[in-house]
Design a protein around this motif. Sequence first.
Motif, PDB file in Angstrom:
ATOM      1  N   ARG A 164       0.899  -1.062  -0.055  1.00 56.51           N
ATOM      2  CA  ARG A 164       0.019  -0.009   0.027  1.00 56.51           C
ATOM      3  C   ARG A 164       0.913   1.146  -0.168  1.00 56.51           C
ATOM      4  NH1 ARG A 164      -4.930   0.845  -1.589  1.00 56.51           N
ATOM      5  NH2 ARG A 164      -5.522  -0.832  -0.294  1.00 56.51           N
ATOM      6  N   LEU A 165       0.738   2.235  -1.054  1.00 59.43           N
ATOM      7  CA  LEU A 165       1.347   3.185  -0.967  1.00 59.43           C
ATOM      8  C   LEU A 165       0.736   4.462  -0.414  1.00 59.43           C
ATOM      9  CD1 LEU A 165       4.067   3.921  -2.529  1.00 59.43           C
ATOM     10  CD2 LEU A 165       2.681   4.852  -4.329  1.00 59.43           C
ATOM     11  N   ALA A 166       1.343   4.948   0.529  1.00 59.16           N
ATOM     12  CA  ALA A 166       0.831   6.227   1.468  1.00 59.16           C
ATOM     13  C   ALA A 166       1.745   7.441   1.225  1.00 59.16           C
ATOM     14  CB  ALA A 166       1.086   5.913   3.070  1.00 59.16           C
ATOM     15  N   ASP A 167       0.646   8.471   1.593  1.00 57.72           N
ATOM     16  CA  ASP A 167       1.347  10.071   1.462  1.00 57.72           C
ATOM     17  C   ASP A 167       2.553  10.170   2.168  1.00 57.72           C
ATOM     18  OD1 ASP A 167      -1.834  11.217   0.679  1.00 57.72           O
ATOM     19  OD2 ASP A 167      -0.172  11.052  -0.985  1.00 57.72           O
ATOM     20  N   HIS A 168       3.250  11.055   2.039  1.00 58.34           N
ATOM     21  CA  HIS A 168       4.131  11.569   2.995  1.00 58.34           C
ATOM     22  C   HIS A 168       3.474  12.270   4.099  1.00 58.34           C
ATOM     23  CE1 HIS A 168       7.301  14.555   4.499  1.00 58.34           C
ATOM     24  NE2 HIS A 168       8.103  13.661   3.962  1.00 58.34           N
TER      25      HIS A 168
ATOM     26  N   LEU B  69       6.193   3.449   0.857  1.00 59.48           N
ATOM     27  CA  LEU B  69       5.399   2.073   0.386  1.00 59.48           C
ATOM     28  C   LEU B  69       5.518   1.321   1.556  1.00 59.48           C
ATOM     29  CD1 LEU B  69       4.121   0.359  -1.998  1.00 59.48           C
ATOM     30  CD2 LEU B  69       6.432  -0.401  -2.359  1.00 59.48           C
ATOM     31  N   PHE B  70       4.462   0.857   2.225  1.00 58.31           N
ATOM     32  CA  PHE B  70       4.440  -0.105   3.154  1.00 58.31           C
ATOM     33  C   PHE B  70       4.010  -1.489   2.604  1.00 58.31           C
ATOM     34  CE2 PHE B  70       3.342   3.814   5.381  1.00 58.31           C
ATOM     35  CZ  PHE B  70       3.944   3.606   6.437  1.00 58.31           C
ATOM     36  N   ALA B  71       4.609  -2.540   3.071  1.00 53.71           N
ATOM     37  CA  ALA B  71       4.371  -3.760   2.658  1.00 53.71           C
ATOM     38  C   ALA B  71       4.452  -4.926   3.537  1.00 53.71           C
ATOM     39  CB  ALA B  71       5.489  -4.290   1.509  1.00 53.71           C
ATOM     40  N   VAL B  72       4.063  -6.148   3.364  1.00 55.49           N
ATOM     41  CA  VAL B  72       4.113  -7.201   4.262  1.00 55.49           C
ATOM     42  C   VAL B  72       4.488  -8.460   3.564  1.00 55.49           C
ATOM     43  CG1 VAL B  72       2.716  -8.855   5.816  1.00 55.49           C
ATOM     44  CG2 VAL B  72       2.472  -6.225   5.987  1.00 55.49           C
ATOM     45  N   LYS B  73       5.341  -9.253   3.669  1.00 53.98           N
ATOM     46  CA  LYS B  73       5.495 -10.462   3.073  1.00 53.98           C
ATOM     47  C   LYS B  73       4.824 -11.413   3.297  1.00 53.98           C
ATOM     48  CE  LYS B  73       9.439 -13.986   2.444  1.00 53.98           C
ATOM     49  NZ  LYS B  73      10.765 -14.201   2.734  1.00 53.98           N
ATOM     50  N   GLN B  74       3.916 -12.008   2.338  1.00 54.60           N
ATOM     51  CA  GLN B  74       3.061 -13.317   2.816  1.00 54.60           C
ATOM     52  C   GLN B  74       3.433 -14.485   3.284  1.00 54.60           C
ATOM     53  OE1 GLN B  74      -0.862 -12.075   2.359  1.00 54.60           O
ATOM     54  NE2 GLN B  74       0.779 -10.660   2.568  1.00 54.60           N
ATOM     55  N   TYR B  75       2.880 -15.226   3.973  1.00 56.23           N
ATOM     56  CA  TYR B  75       3.453 -16.316   4.339  1.00 56.23           C
ATOM     57  C   TYR B  75       3.022 -17.475   3.433  1.00 56.23           C
ATOM     58  CZ  TYR B  75       3.884 -20.502   7.239  1.00 56.23           C
ATOM     59  OH  TYR B  75       4.310 -21.667   7.787  1.00 56.23           O
ATOM     60  N   TRP B  76       4.138 -18.303   3.004  1.00 59.37           N
ATOM     61  CA  TRP B  76       4.106 -19.534   2.400  1.00 59.37           C
ATOM     62  C   TRP B  76       5.418 -20.239   2.594  1.00 59.37           C
ATOM     63  CZ3 TRP B  76       7.730 -20.183  -1.548  1.00 59.37           C
ATOM     64  CH2 TRP B  76       8.161 -19.086  -2.033  1.00 59.37           C
ATOM     65  N   VAL B  77       5.542 -21.597   2.432  1.00 57.66           N
ATOM     66  CA  VAL B  77       6.395 -22.426   2.894  1.00 57.66           C
ATOM     67  C   VAL B  77       6.736 -23.709   1.602  1.00 57.66           C
ATOM     68  CG1 VAL B  77       6.024 -22.320   5.163  1.00 57.66           C
ATOM     69  CG2 VAL B  77       5.175 -24.198   3.691  1.00 57.66           C
ATOM     70  N   VAL B  78       7.826 -24.188   1.510  1.00 60.96           N
ATOM     71  CA  VAL B  78       8.205 -24.852   0.605  1.00 60.96           C
ATOM     72  C   VAL B  78       7.252 -26.287   0.482  1.00 60.96           C
ATOM     73  CG1 VAL B  78      10.083 -26.197   1.808  1.00 60.96           C
ATOM     74  CG2 VAL B  78      10.061 -26.090  -0.549  1.00 60.96           C
TER      75      VAL B  78
END
Length: 611
Positions: free
Chosen positions: A582-586, A597-606
């Motif tokens: 999600r891109l946010a204003d200054h 730019l705020f981001a979260v890495k999604q959970y996934w495994v091999v």
Amino acid sequence: MARSSTESRTRTTVFVVVVFGLCSFFYLLGVWQRSGFGRGDSIAAVVNEQTKCVVLPNLNFETHHSASDLPNDTGSTEVKTFEPCDAQYTDYTPCEEQKRAMTFPRDNMIYRERHCPPEKEKLYCLVPAPKGYAAPFHWPKSRDYVHYANVPHKSLTVEKAIQNWVHYEGKVFRFPGGGTQFPQGADKYIDHLASVIPIANGKVRTALDTGCGVASLGAYLLKKNVLTMSFAPRDNHEAQVQFALERGVPAYIGVLGSMKLSFPSRAFDMAHCSRCLIPWSGNDGMYMMEVDRVLRPGGYWVLSGPPIGWKIHYKGWQRTKDDLQNEQRRIEQFAELLCWNKISEKDGIAIWRKRVNDKSCPMRQENPKVGKCELAYDNDVWYKKMEVCVTPLPEVKTVTEVAGGQLEPFPQRLNAVPPRITHGFIPGFSVQSYQDDNKLWQKHINAYKKINNLLDTGRYRNIMDMNAGLGSFAAALESTKLWVMNVVPTIADTSTLGVIYERGLIGMYHDWCEGFSTYPRTYDLIHANAVFSLYENKCKFEDILLEMDRILRPEGAVIIRDKVDVLVKVEKIANAMRWQTRLADHEGGPHVPEKILFAVKQYWVVESKSS
């Protein structure tokens, strides 16, 4: 003439009134637009719409996974995603891979140093987490317990079983705090050091642990408010550094070999080696000279294990008395050459103190091969060969003056003006600009917390700042709940890492076109300020973002601050890596061209089969 003069005054008055009125009108118009109530110019409105800039992004920063609740489906996205790497790359470290390392010479540990893959061999896939991966325990529990599924390697539990490093207990590893030279525990060992070194009063804040094992010394020094940079090579003692970082302790993959350490001169208050297997007496004292370079004036060097205490322990070490005695004699000679003062030797532990300036102890010249290092910049260390020379200290006027400037004890030194700033050693920075930088980053951190209110709750333990500047981001976050690896890019206009260490923080130099010297999934949160603008014409954004994904934990967070046009490109790639963005204003408003730019890495495994 009187009438002409009156008309002239009237025209002048009217002109002044008109100009004043127009200025007032446009000033009020600008205030109205910036307040958020006005529509602003059409270009800004279009950009904001295209980039979905909002103040309240719908991101969830909590972890949801556990060892018994593992989602298999990562979901689908509109953008074509990067494919997962094969399962064999679960612990992939691009610049320290074993197969590539074995092609390099063994002398001076060259084969254990950084050797990054050429462009054609780079992986453009997502490094998977091992099956069963779970969120680490929160600090301080993580110091003592690590999920087996996160680091599924048992070799150390066998090889170091009698040395109390680590034990395997069901689904977790337990770290009792022992080590090769402190089988009774790190606490007692540290108490011994503290009887000689002023560890408890804040004068020792930053430490370097060479050949750290699983970094138990660094883990327990945190109780004394000492921040330790620990390192060990990726060798047959599998996962040493991976264990350290999983525990929530600062560490990186590294070795004292042929290259200079990636730290500035005069960085650490203390350096430590506990049976670290570094040949201190060899190479004409080169390794001791490198320790001297990174030690602060008046800093301490601790050496425990062979050859210290050889009179008592030589039989257990399976070496002759003469061999050990000669090794210690050479170490003592190099210490004397460096003007180190030996202040203690007891129970197999020797402690030296570095000179406070070159005037107090002029360098001895009995060895004609050893002189002062001639460096254009003493911080120019990235991929630079180590040399047999002594790094000179800044000049002083009196024999008692501390070279480079006296530091405040910690925590006062965190926000005190660093000596490198007051002495004008950092081009482009003054006392005022340093203080302004602190205020600016406090403002930025407050804005971040409005989006991610878990920032300083303990949810994020291992944090990285990819372009740390003066370290003000880390200083604003300073807490016993977290630590920050402050990275200063090698291509930055100014080397500021020395300032960061003078503040009582830690970090290292790095080139983000290459892989970082750490295992996958070792950081909980990554902050990147203007990193992509800095590297825009140096390497591909994909290289940097894939490396960020590799070292970020599943469900870890990212904060990227940069120009809006750069972030539009970054967000597209981030979405293709399965990040939720999600891109946010200054915080200054929607019309500031810089965005976050705020981001979260999604959970996934091999999976059992690569997918």
